[in-house]
Design a protein around this motif. Sequence first.
Motif, PDB file in Angstrom:
ATOM      1  N   UNK A 389      22.031  66.473 -25.539  1.00 18.52           N
ATOM      2  CA  UNK A 389      22.686  65.637 -24.520  1.00 18.52           C
ATOM      3  C   UNK A 389      23.193  66.444 -23.329  1.00 18.52           C
ATOM      4  N   UNK A 390      23.646  67.676 -23.560  1.00 13.14           N
ATOM      5  CA  UNK A 390      24.110  68.527 -22.462  1.00 13.14           C
ATOM      6  C   UNK A 390      22.968  68.826 -21.508  1.00 13.14           C
ATOM      7  N   UNK A 391      21.811  69.173 -22.056  1.00 16.86           N
ATOM      8  CA  UNK A 391      20.641  69.456 -21.223  1.00 16.86           C
ATOM      9  C   UNK A 391      20.234  68.222 -20.425  1.00 16.86           C
ATOM     10  N   UNK A 392      20.293  67.065 -21.069  1.00 19.23           N
ATOM     11  CA  UNK A 392      19.847  65.826 -20.417  1.00 19.23           C
ATOM     12  C   UNK A 392      20.730  65.461 -19.231  1.00 19.23           C
ATOM     13  N   UNK A 393      22.083  65.505 -19.388  1.00 18.45           N
ATOM     14  CA  UNK A 393      22.961  65.061 -18.303  1.00 18.45           C
ATOM     15  C   UNK A 393      22.975  66.063 -17.151  1.00 18.45           C
ATOM     16  N   UNK A 394      22.860  67.352 -17.450  1.00 17.15           N
ATOM     17  CA  UNK A 394      22.824  68.343 -16.361  1.00 17.15           C
ATOM     18  C   UNK A 394      21.518  68.224 -15.588  1.00 17.15           C
ATOM     19  N   UNK A 395      20.415  68.006 -16.299  1.00 15.56           N
ATOM     20  CA  UNK A 395      19.131  67.820 -15.611  1.00 15.56           C
ATOM     21  C   UNK A 395      19.170  66.574 -14.729  1.00 15.56           C
ATOM     22  N   UNK A 396      19.704  65.491 -15.262  1.00 13.67           N
ATOM     23  CA  UNK A 396      19.712  64.203 -14.552  1.00 13.67           C
ATOM     24  C   UNK A 396      20.669  64.197 -13.362  1.00 13.67           C
ATOM     25  N   UNK A 397      21.903  64.689 -13.575  1.00 10.68           N
ATOM     26  CA  UNK A 397      22.949  64.524 -12.558  1.00 10.68           C
ATOM     27  C   UNK A 397      23.093  65.711 -11.613  1.00 10.68           C
ATOM     28  N   UNK A 398      22.608  66.885 -12.007  1.00 14.79           N
ATOM     29  CA  UNK A 398      22.803  68.083 -11.172  1.00 14.79           C
ATOM     30  C   UNK A 398      21.462  68.691 -10.746  1.00 14.79           C
ATOM     31  N   UNK A 399      20.619  69.018 -11.704  1.00 14.52           N
ATOM     32  CA  UNK A 399      19.379  69.734 -11.387  1.00 14.52           C
ATOM     33  C   UNK A 399      18.437  68.908 -10.521  1.00 14.52           C
ATOM     34  N   UNK A 407      18.406  75.704 -15.827  1.00 17.42           N
ATOM     35  CA  UNK A 407      19.222  76.918 -15.929  1.00 17.42           C
ATOM     36  C   UNK A 407      19.983  77.181 -14.635  1.00 17.42           C
ATOM     37  N   UNK A 408      19.322  77.024 -13.497  1.00 15.04           N
ATOM     38  CA  UNK A 408      19.986  77.230 -12.214  1.00 15.04           C
ATOM     39  C   UNK A 408      21.153  76.269 -12.036  1.00 15.04           C
ATOM     40  N   UNK A 409      20.944  75.032 -12.455  1.00 17.83           N
ATOM     41  CA  UNK A 409      22.007  74.030 -12.324  1.00 17.83           C
ATOM     42  C   UNK A 409      23.199  74.385 -13.210  1.00 17.83           C
ATOM     43  N   UNK A 410      22.932  74.768 -14.464  1.00 17.44           N
ATOM     44  CA  UNK A 410      24.026  75.118 -15.374  1.00 17.44           C
ATOM     45  C   UNK A 410      24.774  76.349 -14.873  1.00 17.44           C
ATOM     46  N   UNK A 411      24.045  77.347 -14.355  1.00 17.96           N
ATOM     47  CA  UNK A 411      24.692  78.548 -13.822  1.00 17.96           C
ATOM     48  C   UNK A 411      25.531  78.222 -12.594  1.00 17.96           C
TER      49      UNK A 411
END
Length: 674
Positions: A389-399, A407-411
Amino acid sequence: MTRTGVDIGGTFTDVIVFNERTGEIEITKTPSTPSNPAEGVINGLLKADTEIADLDFFSHGSTVGTNALIERELPRIGLITTEGFRDVHEIRDATKSELWDAYEDVAEPYVQRRDRLEVPERVDAAGEIVEPLDEAATRTVARLLRKRGIDTVAVSLVNAYANGEHEQRVAEIVAEEHPDAFVCTSNEILPEMFEHERTSTTVINAALVPVVREYLTDLSTQLSDRGYDGDVLAMHSGGGVMTTKAIAYYAARIANSGPTAGAIASQYIAQQCGFENAIGFDMGGTSADASLTYQGDIEMTDEWAVEYGYPIMFPSTDIETIGAGGGSVAWIDDGGSLRVGPKSQGADPGPACYLRGGDKPTTTDANVVLGWIDPDEFLGGDMDATAEPAERVIQRDIADPLGLDLTEAASAVEQIAVANMSNTVRLVSTSKGYDPRDFALIAFGGAGPVHAANVATEMNIPTVIVPPYPGINSALGCLLVDVEHDLSRTFIADATPDVADDLEAAFAEMEGEIRERLAGEDIDDDEIRMDHEVKMRYTGQWRSLEVPCSRPIDDVESIRRRFHRRHEQTYAYSDDAQPVEIYGLHVTGSGVVDKPSFPTIDAGDAADAHRGTREAYFKESGAYVETDIYDREALGAGATIDGPAIVNQMDSTIVIPPHATAAMDEIGNIRITV
């Protein structure tokens, strides 16, 4: 003796149980229960192996009062004031947090105008009665409050700090006409000049009494039902503890108690490690707090606020707080810029990886994606969590919106969070004339050790210290404090030798009142320690500084010299030739409580604690790199670790980046050199 300390946080309730006879320490961590804080405390205590009936000492800190003020979950309040001064509470000091923002709305007053009622009376600044209190009008006001169902009443009359006779009579009349009402008077709460500050503090205190009393009564009852027969102590903002009996009248004193407990613990840890200067860095699920210890003493303030414009004038540890916790939400603003916080997912629903319904990307989710946190290790594996779920929401809302890979978004989320936290450290250090290079950073809270090395790098702080139980450090602070009361009063005079006798008489009177309060809490006279401070300023100036002194007062000139030195440090300016004025006095009385003594740990090699490797991303390397994983419980004294590495424990995760090294000392602290 078996001692327990508890910290009721916004996300988790932390518990430490220390058996002084055996040296055994238990720690537990359970989700907080905002609707009933006592429930979370009991859940945490039941999770420990020690029976509640076997506890000899219970002390806790909480954010219950602070959260009630933030959320305005308060009873309806009535305010009785002098005729003509009805709107002091709403006019405030006529300033705003953003001076040039014409569209900024100031916070609503805690008491609505229709519930601010006037009575004819007047006392002058010297305490002389100019106009007697109109008792008939006061009875009418009391009956009106009863008719409206207002059971919480603050009384703040003009110049009551100089003579509280009228306020006491108002309280008596309200008690006669409205027996069910709780009444607090400004001359008892804060006998200092300036109507707005005194009124604000009195109103907030009155508002919190029903809130705090409700949860403390529930907590005391539940502990008693399970066999605990000692005092239920609560940390207050000044760095001591109070009994429930005292809190029943001085509720605003515990509004900042949770962060204060963390500051106390960080001071203790710094002293154990040989550092007189330390910055406490507490990052939990909702916020990040920074405090500062200089030359062994915690920096204090006598004015703080939950909402700008409504100060609480009780002494408090000087803590800066921002909305930057593990649950802080990452989002993109209207201009397309990435932001982190201040909104938080808190304990419920929490970050997406918690599997509790959270559907927004948070700092913790970013740390999971980067490989810094293993969701299978949350709370020692007691909490269901997963990375997907962490990967999904960061990809959807940030990346995706920013055109970045995962990875760039999480960093990016992590880097912005670190920048926010570094700003908090600046507020307690560089902005007040301190050089961070002269300090150690004490990292605690569930999320503090994850980010501390990066914050230290940003701030040029050479050493990070992670205590043995960072996730419950504030709970530890509750075991390290004394029963404490303090008093302040206005005292205006020139700082000249001929004022020494008057200072001595005033301090003696204040000491007497504090000793009476402590005696009411079963503190013996030989266990009491008194500390004295004089508030001073250059004649004609507004801002004052507190200067420590000792009794008997026989040398005003030495106090005056200390003021000049303090002014130089605070404002980078002093002038020995300028006349100095005394503005007020402050006395703190402490009933000294025996402090626990924690055992040393056995020596050991880092290899004994090595638990394999996993891929983790560090911006210094620009890629995922193989990172050593260690179990903190298996680390012995003298063990050294080279970054990149990750140290796991039940209540937190310690990230040691590639540019850092770490070593375990004999009392269980991990010292990171960056």
